[in-house]
Design an enzyme around this catalytic site. Sequence first.
Site, short mmCIF file in Angstrom:
data_model
loop_
_atom_site.label_atom_id
_atom_site.label_comp_id
_atom_site.label_asym_id
_atom_site.label_seq_id
_atom_site.Cartn_x
_atom_site.Cartn_y
_atom_site.Cartn_z
N LEU A 185 0.88 -1.23 0.06
CA LEU A 185 -0.09 -0.04 -0.05
C LEU A 185 0.82 1.23 -0.02
O LEU A 185 1.97 1.27 0.74
CB LEU A 185 -0.95 -0.20 1.14
CG LEU A 185 -1.92 -1.18 1.54
CD1 LEU A 185 -2.65 -1.08 2.73
CD2 LEU A 185 -2.76 -1.29 0.30
N ASP A 186 0.46 2.28 -0.40
CA ASP A 186 1.38 3.32 -0.62
C ASP A 186 1.48 4.13 0.72
O ASP A 186 0.61 3.63 1.73
CB ASP A 186 0.75 4.51 -1.72
CG ASP A 186 0.36 4.23 -2.79
OD1 ASP A 186 1.24 3.36 -3.43
OD2 ASP A 186 -0.43 4.54 -3.53
N LYS A 187 2.33 4.85 1.13
CA LYS A 187 2.70 5.38 2.27
C LYS A 187 1.43 6.09 3.13
O LYS A 187 1.25 5.59 4.26
CB LYS A 187 3.72 6.38 2.27
CG LYS A 187 4.33 6.93 3.29
CD LYS A 187 5.22 8.00 3.44
CE LYS A 187 5.78 8.62 4.49
NZ LYS A 187 6.65 9.76 4.54
N THR A 213 -1.65 5.50 2.27
CA THR A 213 -2.82 4.62 1.84
C THR A 213 -3.11 3.82 3.14
O THR A 213 -2.02 3.25 3.85
CB THR A 213 -3.04 3.87 0.89
OG1 THR A 213 -3.05 4.78 -0.35
CG2 THR A 213 -4.09 3.10 0.73
N ARG A 266 -5.20 5.85 -7.63
CA ARG A 266 -5.02 7.32 -7.73
C ARG A 266 -4.95 7.91 -9.14
O ARG A 266 -5.43 8.86 -9.53
CB ARG A 266 -3.69 7.73 -6.86
CG ARG A 266 -3.77 7.18 -5.18
CD ARG A 266 -2.66 7.11 -4.63
NE ARG A 266 -1.93 8.49 -4.86
CZ ARG A 266 -0.50 8.73 -4.37
NH1 ARG A 266 0.00 7.48 -3.98
NH2 ARG A 266 -0.03 9.97 -4.42
#
Length: 313
Positions: free
Chosen positions: A145-147, A149, A246
């Site tokens: 997961l993105d930082k 998210t 995104r």
Amino acid sequence: MSAFGEGEGELLGLEYPKPLPMRLDRWLVAQRPEQSRARIQKFIDAGYVRVNGITGRAKTPLRQGDSVELWMPPPEPLEYLKPEAMPLDVLFEDAHLIVLNKPAGLTVHPAPGNRNGTLVNGLLHHCPDLPGIGGEMRPGIVHRLDKDTTGCIVVAKSQEALVKLQVQIQKRIASRQYLAVIHGVPSADEGTVIADIGRHPIDRKKYAVVSEGGRHACTHWRLVERLGDYSLLRFKLDTGRTHQIRVHCAHLGHPIVGDLTYSRCRKLPMALPGQALHAVQLGLDHPITGERLKFEAPLPEMFERLLAVLRRR
């Protein structure tokens, strides 16, 4: 490094079955999903892959019936990665896997210049056997997961679990659903975005929908709630490209609230630490028992406050 096939490690014999030729590196990545593309490339560069008894190169074309030998030494030591005690919101854990509710602001795995304070550092402290799973800088990591998210993420605690979980992600056996607050209101109540994603042609730190050189990406979305000039959407992923939701939201003209990378100069309804994107649900088959499991991560406080602010408006 040891010579081909000598010392500890795994020697794998494969046969290329397809009637059409394919590059050696691309085929091996598909055969060994638990290994990163970069690590497969290292094996080839080090001479640890042979085709019909001859050392292979990344571009070596495979033809039907070719014999491929892959020698995989043990994972490289993670001496630079130090275990760090940190609070982990554990949704489920057994001997084979752990499912976490990741907070915002936490990077999943290390990168150059960022080797401390990541989820991997915390996992190394929580699971002492993790360093030998998958190797290099992403031990046990099945997906990321993105930082900024938040939400459900599964980590493998054994090599067998890692391989089987990654196959589930690739074959869409595992299901991942997200919630996000976006700018604007879509013209329909649901839809699907099928648009290839690749590096942004100008800003190489970003991703974008591209017509050439990208990777297939498919995102299903459904409108959950209209919130004035904003909307709450639920997403289901068929693929897992970097920044996929995104990028697809920005491509639709409805970027995610708080996403400074893909929605610059947009006024925010309140101060946010990052994009309002939450991995709310994860479904998978247990890699050992086969039991179907479903996990849900409660919305973080920031997300709840954002919804409350928009509903009051």
